[in-house]
Design a protein around this motif. Sequence first.
Motif, PDB file in Angstrom:
ATOM      1  N   MET A   1       0.816  -1.185   0.000  1.00  0.00           N
ATOM      2  CA  MET A   1       0.000   0.000   0.000  1.00  0.00           C
ATOM      3  C   MET A   1       0.870   1.263   0.000  1.00  0.00           C
ATOM      4  SD  MET A   1      -2.757   1.499   2.738  1.00  0.00           S
ATOM      5  CE  MET A   1      -4.121   0.435   2.439  1.00  0.00           C
TER       6      MET A   1
ATOM      7  N   LYS B   1       4.125   3.555  -0.803  1.00  0.00           N
ATOM      8  CA  LYS B   1       5.149   3.615  -1.840  1.00  0.00           C
ATOM      9  C   LYS B   1       5.980   4.876  -1.629  1.00  0.00           C
ATOM     10  CE  LYS B   1       2.056   5.882  -5.140  1.00  0.00           C
ATOM     11  NZ  LYS B   1       1.445   5.804  -6.450  1.00  0.00           N
TER      12      LYS B   1
ATOM     13  N   THR C   1       3.696  11.297  -3.275  1.00  0.00           N
ATOM     14  CA  THR C   1       2.576  10.439  -2.927  1.00  0.00           C
ATOM     15  C   THR C   1       3.074   9.230  -2.147  1.00  0.00           C
ATOM     16  OG1 THR C   1       1.365  11.132  -4.883  1.00  0.00           O
ATOM     17  CG2 THR C   1       0.663   9.069  -3.855  1.00  0.00           C
TER      18      THR C   1
ATOM     19  N   VAL D   1       0.478   7.052  -0.491  1.00  0.00           N
ATOM     20  CA  VAL D   1      -0.590   6.070  -0.676  1.00  0.00           C
ATOM     21  C   VAL D   1      -1.604   6.668  -1.642  1.00  0.00           C
ATOM     22  CG1 VAL D   1      -2.485   4.782   0.411  1.00  0.00           C
ATOM     23  CG2 VAL D   1      -0.377   5.170   1.683  1.00  0.00           C
ATOM     24  N   GLN D   2      -2.087   5.849  -2.578  1.00  0.00           N
ATOM     25  CA  GLN D   2      -3.141   6.293  -3.496  1.00  0.00           C
ATOM     26  C   GLN D   2      -3.980   5.084  -3.874  1.00  0.00           C
ATOM     27  OE1 GLN D   2      -3.514   9.683  -4.854  1.00  0.00           O
ATOM     28  NE2 GLN D   2      -5.519   8.777  -5.192  1.00  0.00           N
ATOM     29  N   ASN D   3      -5.230   5.076  -3.420  1.00  0.00           N
ATOM     30  CA  ASN D   3      -6.155   4.027  -3.830  1.00  0.00           C
ATOM     31  C   ASN D   3      -7.579   4.579  -3.794  1.00  0.00           C
ATOM     32  OD1 ASN D   3      -7.237   3.590  -1.124  1.00  0.00           O
ATOM     33  ND2 ASN D   3      -5.358   2.452  -0.664  1.00  0.00           N
ATOM     34  N   SER D   4      -8.573   3.738  -3.942  1.00  0.00           N
ATOM     35  CA  SER D   4      -9.958   4.206  -4.033  1.00  0.00           C
ATOM     36  C   SER D   4     -10.529   4.699  -2.708  1.00  0.00           C
ATOM     37  CB  SER D   4     -10.849   3.105  -4.590  1.00  0.00           C
ATOM     38  OG  SER D   4     -10.861   1.995  -3.708  1.00  0.00           O
ATOM     39  N   LYS D   5      -9.841   4.435  -1.600  1.00  0.00           N
ATOM     40  CA  LYS D   5     -10.352   4.823  -0.285  1.00  0.00           C
ATOM     41  C   LYS D   5      -9.575   5.937   0.390  1.00  0.00           C
ATOM     42  CE  LYS D   5     -12.403   0.395   0.501  1.00  0.00           C
ATOM     43  NZ  LYS D   5     -12.675  -0.717   1.328  1.00  0.00           N
TER      44      LYS D   5
ATOM     45  N   SER E   1      -5.886   8.729   0.074  1.00  0.00           N
ATOM     46  CA  SER E   1      -4.696   9.282  -0.575  1.00  0.00           C
ATOM     47  C   SER E   1      -3.873   9.960   0.516  1.00  0.00           C
ATOM     48  CB  SER E   1      -5.120  10.302  -1.636  1.00  0.00           C
ATOM     49  OG  SER E   1      -3.996  10.978  -2.147  1.00  0.00           O
TER      50      SER E   1
END
Length: 107
Positions: free
Chosen positions: A1, A3, A28, A30-34, A36
Amino acid sequence: MYKNIEKHVKLRLADEVAYQKGQVVSKTLVQNSKVSVTLFSFDKDEEISTHAAAGDAMVTVLDGKGRFTVGGEVFYLEKGDTLIMPKDIPHAVYGEEMFKMLLMVSY
């Protein structure tokens, strides 16, 4: 998760993004659908213009001083201060002086 950042070591988040003359720098984590999670550094007088986010945004200032305009209200935040910027409310960020912040947006 996560990076762009070392794992399993003690870190100082303010040291993970450098100041650059005349720029806003982002890193960045963390970047996901839930969620950032992004580190930013702002040179003095640099800004991110007015925009709205698709989720609630929480900023914590790690160094220096920034000006945050949220829904027309102005907030000055310094190292250690945190502000929640609600979803869909226009906001802008300005470097009163060089400053760094951690931004977390939850969707």
